[in-house]
Scaffold this active site. Structure first.
Site, PDB file in Angstrom:
ATOM      1  N   GLY A   1      -4.081  -3.008   9.356  1.00  0.00           N
ATOM      2  CA  GLY A   1      -5.326  -2.410   9.793  1.00  0.00           C
ATOM      3  C   GLY A   1      -6.514  -2.808   8.944  1.00  0.00           C
TER       4      GLY A   1
ATOM      5  CG  ASP B   1      -5.293   5.914  14.349  1.00  0.00           C
ATOM      6  OD1 ASP B   1      -4.224   6.306  14.845  1.00  0.00           O
ATOM      7  OD2 ASP B   1      -5.695   6.274  13.220  1.00  0.00           O
TER       8      ASP B   1
ATOM      9  N   GLY C   1      -0.439  -0.428  -0.441  1.00  0.00           N
ATOM     10  CA  GLY C   1      -0.738  -0.869  -1.798  1.00  0.00           C
ATOM     11  C   GLY C   1      -0.106  -2.210  -2.107  1.00  0.00           C
TER      12      GLY C   1
ATOM     13  CB  THR D   1      -3.745  -4.682   6.054  1.00  0.00           C
ATOM     14  OG1 THR D   1      -2.923  -3.542   5.779  1.00  0.00           O
ATOM     15  CG2 THR D   1      -2.912  -5.943   5.963  1.00  0.00           C
TER      16      THR D   1
END
Length: 527
Positions: A268, A299, A244, A271
């Protein structure tokens, strides 16, 4: 009998009409059913793991050249000259024959024109290297029904001979967002070191993600080679992470106040969506700012890239958990080991860790449907394994089988749905099942998630992080913005952010790698 665990719903990506979304995304992402998938492929709209494109009329004899032209347009990377047409390039201050930039550049910028270490702006890297002869080939990614070969080229990363920022006028900032991932400190270190080689003196770290731009109690951290020299020897992030943050307008206001004109964002998909929105806002305000992303997702779920940093380390560290589960299971009477690994929507870690270990009997990932109960379910196969070999080990990705769990619709600060614990559920259901049929079973459950996230990068990831960090700086000085850096077919490339964040990259159940995993585990289809 339980309900079937659904595979990941394919995504249809349509060009957006009108304004960008709040995150600066360029397309609308819609779920589509599998029966509709083939129809969309036939009209030139690409689905799962395929780059989105406009509808193609294959009866047009020039469709191939039109496709390539449209692809080139989509993958053209933004440059500051798009806004500042009169921006004048200057000779690069990055030259490895001249390792110590002068303190002042009053006499011009030191450059050795004979040094052949620069990348030409017209250099390209081939995005796809396999020519599939048929749509039925394992893992086939075809543009048209005939699998016509079409070259798709993306921009090669690296230092340019001309740069668009004076090093003494640069204030560079680095921010790490989202969760922890092995290699964050390695990337931070290389960005700082490369900036100093260019001659940049003002380098700062923004603490605790985007939050650091708005929280008055958080002060930016001065960075230099001396500060970052040994940070790669530890896991975590020197700058801290969080999810956030402020609105895009508030964030860019903070950048203006601080005088930041280069921003390096490590994170990721979410972002990167924020980074793209920052880039768009800076353009809207006509600010000469370079915003460059470095994809950070353990991931490995970023589109178009071979892999992202932290993934190799995660697979390697997962071996410890799998081996522990194997020893526990093998040493017990009717022992069953259950290991849960990261992978919200993509099962790459579970798949690769299972392949690497050779100790997994059942691998469960979000992309492949399965039953727990029933004649073809996971539990029935576990019974078979205990009867034939005396023990079993299960590896499950965290996002698999979520339909078996109660949904709360709760989300984290990044907007991600909070997942239920499929590992605990499988452990409990396994104990219950064997108790009901009167067969003793010793079930052990291991969740190494936070141990893996906090590790320092291994050698493979260390190299990847080093090159990504260097190329991020090269891209910024070359005048590119709204881009991310990645590795594609073993070569490093620059990609426009919208093209890599449309949806998560997922495992293709018809890919050779998944088939290799099934060959290794020997598991049946649990449907």
């Amino acid at each position: 009998m339980d309900s079937l665990s659904p595979a990941i719903t394919p995504k249809l990506v349509l060009p957006a009409k009108g304004a960008h979304s709040s995150h600066g995304l360029s397309g609308l992402v819609l779920p589509i059913s599998r029966p509709r998938l083939n129809r969309f492929k036939k009209i030139g709209v690409h689905a799962i793991n395929k780059a989105p494109a406009a509808a193609i009329d294959y009866s047009d004899p020039d469709w191939k050249s039109k496709f390539q032209k449209e692809f080139e347009s989509r993958f053209n990377i933004p440059h500051i000259t798009d806004v500042f047409e009169d921006a004048v390039p200057m000779p690069s201050t990055f030259c490895l024959r001249m390792r110590s930039p002068t303190e002042e550049f009053a006499d011009g910028y030191p450059s050795d024109e004979k040094w052949h270490g620069y990348i030409n702006n017209n250099d390209r890297v081939l995005l796809k290297v396999i020519h599939y002869s048929s749509p039925t080939s394992a893992g086939a990614e075809c543009i048209d029904p005939d699998c016509t070969w079409v070259e798709q080229w993306v921009h090669r990363a690296g230092p340019r001979e001309k740069i668009y920022f004076k090093p003494e006028e640069v204030k560079a900032a680095i921010v790490t967002c989202g969760g922890l991932c092995p290699g964050l400190n390695d990337v931070i270190r290389q960005i700082v070191i490369t900036l100093e080689i260019y001659g940049v003196k003002k380098i700062v770290g923004i603490p605790f993600g985007y939050r650091g731009f708005s929280d008055k109690e958080l002060n930016e951290m001065l960075l230099s080679r001396k500060v970052v020299q040994n940070i790669h020897l530890s896991g975590g992030s020197l700058l801290g992470v969080s999810r956030g943050g402020p609105t895009i307008s508030e964030l860019v206001d903070s950048m203006e106040e601080r005088g930041i004109n280069m921003l390096f964002v490590l994170g990721g998909n979410g972002t990167h969506a924020g980074a793209n929105a920052i880039h768009q806002e800076c353009r809207k305000r006509r600010l000469k700012v370079a915003v460059v992303g470095v994809p950070k997702t353990i991931d490995n779920d970023i589109l178009l890239m071979d892999k992202t940093f932290g993934f190799d380390t995660a697979v390697e560290e997962a071996q410890r958990a799998i081996n522990s589960a194997y020893i526990e299971a093998h040493s017990a009477y009717h022992g069953i080991g259950v290991v849960k690994l990261m992978g919200r929507s993509s099962g790459y870690i579970a798949m690769h860790a299972s392949l690497a270990s050779g100790q997994i009997d059942i691998c469960l990932i979000p992309e492949v449907p399965f039953h727990l109960h029933g004649p073809h379910g996971v539990l029935r196969h576990l019974k078979y394994l205990l009867e034939t070999k005396g023990s079993a080990v299960v590896c499950v990705a965290e996002g698999a089988g979520q339909n078996f769990l109660q949904r709360t619709n709760a989300t984290d600060a990044s907007g991600n749905i909070v997942l239920g614990d499929i590992g605990v559920h499988i452990q409990q259901e396994t104990k219950k099942y064997f108790k009901e049929i009167g067969i003793p079973a010793d079930v052990k459950y291991i969740d190494p998630t936070y141990m893996i996230r906090a590790c320092r990068a291994n050698a493979s990831d260390g190299i990847l992080c080093t090159v990504l960090g260097q190329n991020a700086v090269h891209g910024a000085f070359a005048g590119y913005s709204g881009i991310t850096v990645g590795i594609c077919n073993t070569h490093y490339v620059y990609l426009p952010i919208p093209e890599v964040i449309s949806y998560p990259r997922v495992v293709d159940p018809n890919s050779r790698m998944w088939h290799r995993c099934l060959t290794s585990t020997g598991q049946p289809d649990f449907v």
